[in-house]
Design an enzyme around this catalytic site. Sequence first.
Site, PDB file in Angstrom:
ATOM      1  N   LYS A  49      16.407   4.741   0.924  1.00  0.00           N
ATOM      2  CA  LYS A  49      15.310   5.708   1.043  1.00  0.00           C
ATOM      3  C   LYS A  49      14.052   5.133   0.412  1.00  0.00           C
ATOM      4  O   LYS A  49      14.103   4.148  -0.321  1.00  0.00           O
ATOM      5  CB  LYS A  49      15.701   7.027   0.366  1.00  0.00           C
ATOM      6  CG  LYS A  49      16.011   6.894  -1.115  1.00  0.00           C
ATOM      7  CD  LYS A  49      16.431   8.226  -1.720  1.00  0.00           C
ATOM      8  CE  LYS A  49      16.732   8.054  -3.207  1.00  0.00           C
ATOM      9  NZ  LYS A  49      16.963   9.327  -3.877  1.00  0.00           N
ATOM     10  N   TYR A  60     -15.221   0.390 -14.458  1.00  0.00           N
ATOM     11  CA  TYR A  60     -15.702   1.765 -14.420  1.00  0.00           C
ATOM     12  C   TYR A  60     -15.711   2.402 -15.803  1.00  0.00           C
ATOM     13  O   TYR A  60     -14.805   2.193 -16.607  1.00  0.00           O
ATOM     14  CB  TYR A  60     -14.832   2.605 -13.482  1.00  0.00           C
ATOM     15  CG  TYR A  60     -15.084   2.346 -12.015  1.00  0.00           C
ATOM     16  CD1 TYR A  60     -16.312   2.623 -11.439  1.00  0.00           C
ATOM     17  CD2 TYR A  60     -14.071   1.823 -11.209  1.00  0.00           C
ATOM     18  CE1 TYR A  60     -16.538   2.392 -10.095  1.00  0.00           C
ATOM     19  CE2 TYR A  60     -14.280   1.591  -9.861  1.00  0.00           C
ATOM     20  CZ  TYR A  60     -15.518   1.874  -9.306  1.00  0.00           C
ATOM     21  OH  TYR A  60     -15.743   1.639  -7.988  1.00  0.00           O
TER      22      TYR A  60
END
Length: 361
Positions: free
Chosen positions: A30, A255
Amino acid sequence: MEINLNALTHNFNFYKRQIKPGTKVMVMVKAFAYGGGAAEIANHLQTMGADYLAVAFSDEGVALRKQGIRLPIMVLNPVEESFDLLREYNLEPVVFSPEFFKKLGLFARHHAIQIPIHLDLDTGMHRLGFEPKHLTELKKLISAYPELKIASLYTHLVGADEEVHHDFSIQQLDQFMEMKSQVEAVLVYKPLIHALNSAGIVRYPDYQMDMVRLGIGLYGVEVTGKYDASLKPVSTLKTTISQVKELPAGATVGYSRKGVLAQGGKIATLAIGYADGYDRRFSQGIGYVIIQGKKAPVIGNVCMDMVMVDVTPLPDVKAGEEAIIYGEQISLKELADRIGTIPYELLTNISTRVKRVYYLD
């Protein structure tokens, strides 16, 4: 991301040696095979002799069938809208409630087909599954809908990776044995019985039953810590240096000016960011990468597509060089601990835009 298929084989065989010869192995593929690429890894597992595969959603199973995967595929969280896909692509759904059992049973009857199903018995996970109070109704439903053939009965251990939960795990296993016996009593055939995940295979060998479910261990992470040295890391995440900059004392990086080079120094900008799955929590020195065999800490905030690292101690570093995000030199467990998460999250967060390369060493 480089995927070492020989390491995958090594880990698979390690777990095979922990179980009895007649015990089947279901492998979790999965979430894009925990980030490694579901079709490629499923195909390798098919050649290695895995008995079952498991996916979370029907679409994942459909994709595997379209890639030529022939192994039985269990779907852990099917929905009513996917019933036609289950039929068309021969997928085996988990059934977890009386309501869902009825809906699937009516669908099978309407189409005059038999569907193999897997019954999830909830012994403490409290995610999905039949509780003890549902067993009387469940037994009636099994008799009422012979169109649904019980391929397996299973439960999921909530804390097999931690010794502190040993008593609870044993309690779960004991309750599961009681619940599955009640269900088996109304069947004229024997379904597969399974309860152990990767950690359970290591910690509770007496409860292997008919099948075990191999997940994170296949990918090189032994969560109990007992056999860390026995597994090999399957994936190595790498990128390259895009640019190197010399910055003066007091310069800020990234940033919000979160990175500060008080004494000045040298930074390298790497071509990877949080959109690729490099977690933003690695910002401001919490994370590091390996360049030229040495640690280079993250400076400033991780950007969407890039991250800057401090390479001041590396005098000859240059653009185009390789940076290792994780692999043999940086363990997933250590990285996960640094940001308060688990290796599963780091693996499954790697974006599909990151190219996967498969090789045999």
